[in-house]
Scaffold this motif. Structure first.
Motif, PDB file in Angstrom:
ATOM      1  N   PHE A   1      -4.572   8.206  -2.878  1.00 46.38           N
ATOM      2  CA  PHE A   1      -5.484   6.836  -1.940  1.00 46.38           C
ATOM      3  C   PHE A   1      -6.450   6.630  -2.389  1.00 46.38           C
TER       4      PHE A   1
ATOM      5  N   THR B   1       1.016  -1.443  -0.514  1.00 43.11           N
ATOM      6  CA  THR B   1      -0.204  -0.494   0.282  1.00 43.11           C
ATOM      7  C   THR B   1       0.770   1.106  -0.035  1.00 43.11           C
ATOM      8  N   ALA B   2       1.514   1.196   0.393  1.00 43.28           N
ATOM      9  CA  ALA B   2       2.530   2.019   1.028  1.00 43.28           C
ATOM     10  C   ALA B   2       3.440   2.218  -0.888  1.00 43.28           C
TER      11      ALA B   2
ATOM     12  N   LYS C   1      -9.378  -0.317   2.721  1.00 44.99           N
ATOM     13  CA  LYS C   1      -7.410   0.508   2.715  1.00 44.99           C
ATOM     14  C   LYS C   1      -7.549   1.575   3.814  1.00 44.99           C
ATOM     15  N   HIS C   2      -8.887   1.422   4.385  1.00 42.53           N
ATOM     16  CA  HIS C   2      -8.670   2.819   5.358  1.00 42.53           C
ATOM     17  C   HIS C   2      -7.851   2.811   6.201  1.00 42.53           C
TER      18      HIS C   2
ATOM     19  N   LEU D   1      -4.489   2.305   5.401  1.00 37.72           N
ATOM     20  CA  LEU D   1      -3.680   3.675   5.623  1.00 37.72           C
ATOM     21  C   LEU D   1      -3.438   4.422   7.698  1.00 37.72           C
TER      22      LEU D   1
ATOM     23  N   ALA E   1      -1.640  11.455   1.565  1.00 44.02           N
ATOM     24  CA  ALA E   1      -2.961  10.242   1.590  1.00 44.02           C
ATOM     25  C   ALA E   1      -3.759  11.074   2.806  1.00 44.02           C
ATOM     26  N   ILE E   2      -3.247  10.622   3.747  1.00 35.66           N
ATOM     27  CA  ILE E   2      -4.463  11.216   5.393  1.00 35.66           C
ATOM     28  C   ILE E   2      -4.352  12.043   4.901  1.00 35.66           C
TER      29      ILE E   2
ATOM     30  N   VAL F   1       2.140   7.725   2.469  1.00 35.65           N
ATOM     31  CA  VAL F   1       1.712   7.820   3.117  1.00 35.65           C
ATOM     32  C   VAL F   1       0.823   9.051   3.898  1.00 35.65           C
TER      33      VAL F   1
ATOM     34  N   LEU G   1       0.552   4.023  -3.141  1.00 44.25           N
ATOM     35  CA  LEU G   1       0.802   5.223  -2.476  1.00 44.25           C
ATOM     36  C   LEU G   1       1.928   6.312  -3.180  1.00 44.25           C
TER      37      LEU G   1
END
Length: 159
Positions: free
Chosen positions: A44, A35-36, A70-71, A74, A123-124, A120, A39
């Motif tokens: 995201f 995932t990282a 997926k949340h 993250l 994305a947040i 990351v 991204l």
């Protein structure tokens, strides 16, 4: 197997599972790393669980054993980045003998953290309001920085 409450922010149980050849792989870590990596190449919001499955080389069942969505993936990546942020700030907060050197060290470590964790953190920052759990997590994580002891009350060395 009972899983912890998702509202607590606690991750699901994790560990090592054997693959067909008897080789052990930490599937949870593979999902996080994949995932990282994804991204770094796409937003995201454009990322699907299926993309993570392919990149991590795991089954849908394995993904959902460790994460609800997926949340949640993250969220764990953010927790780790924030923990590294605390580590980066530690020299500055430790009442150093040389505050200027400690500040330089902290700034350098912070910049390095942002470079390493940029996908990351981006994305947040872009998505924390899209999911109530992400919003609660991000607010909580940012509060950890403001809750640290007041630096003005610390006995700084004289210059």
């Amino acid at each position: 197997m009972a899983t912890p409450s998702r509202s607590s922010g606690s991750p699901r149980p994790h560990g090592r599972r054997s693959t067909v050849g008897g080789d052990t792989t930490d599937l949870r870590e593979a999902i996080l790393a994949a995932t990282a990596g994804l991204l770094a190449d796409r937003p995201f919001g454009d990322l699907a669980v299926g993309d993570i499955l392919i990149a991590a080389g795991v089954s849908r069942g394995s993904f959902y054993f460790y994460f609800d969505s997926k949340h949640d993936v993250l969220a764990e990546l953010v927790r780790r980045a924030v923990a590294r942020g605390h580590d980066a700030a530690a020299p500055w907060l430790a009442v150093p003998a040389d505050p200027a050197a400690a500040l330089r060290t902290g700034i350098t470590a912070g910049a390095q953290l942002w470079r390493q964790s940029a996908p990351v953190l981006r994305a947040i920052v872009e998505n924390w309001r899209t999911d109530p759990r992400l919003e609660a997590l991000w607010t909580e994580q940012m509060q950890t920085f403001t809750d640290w002891p007041d630096r003005t009350s610390r006995p700084w060395p004289a210059r």
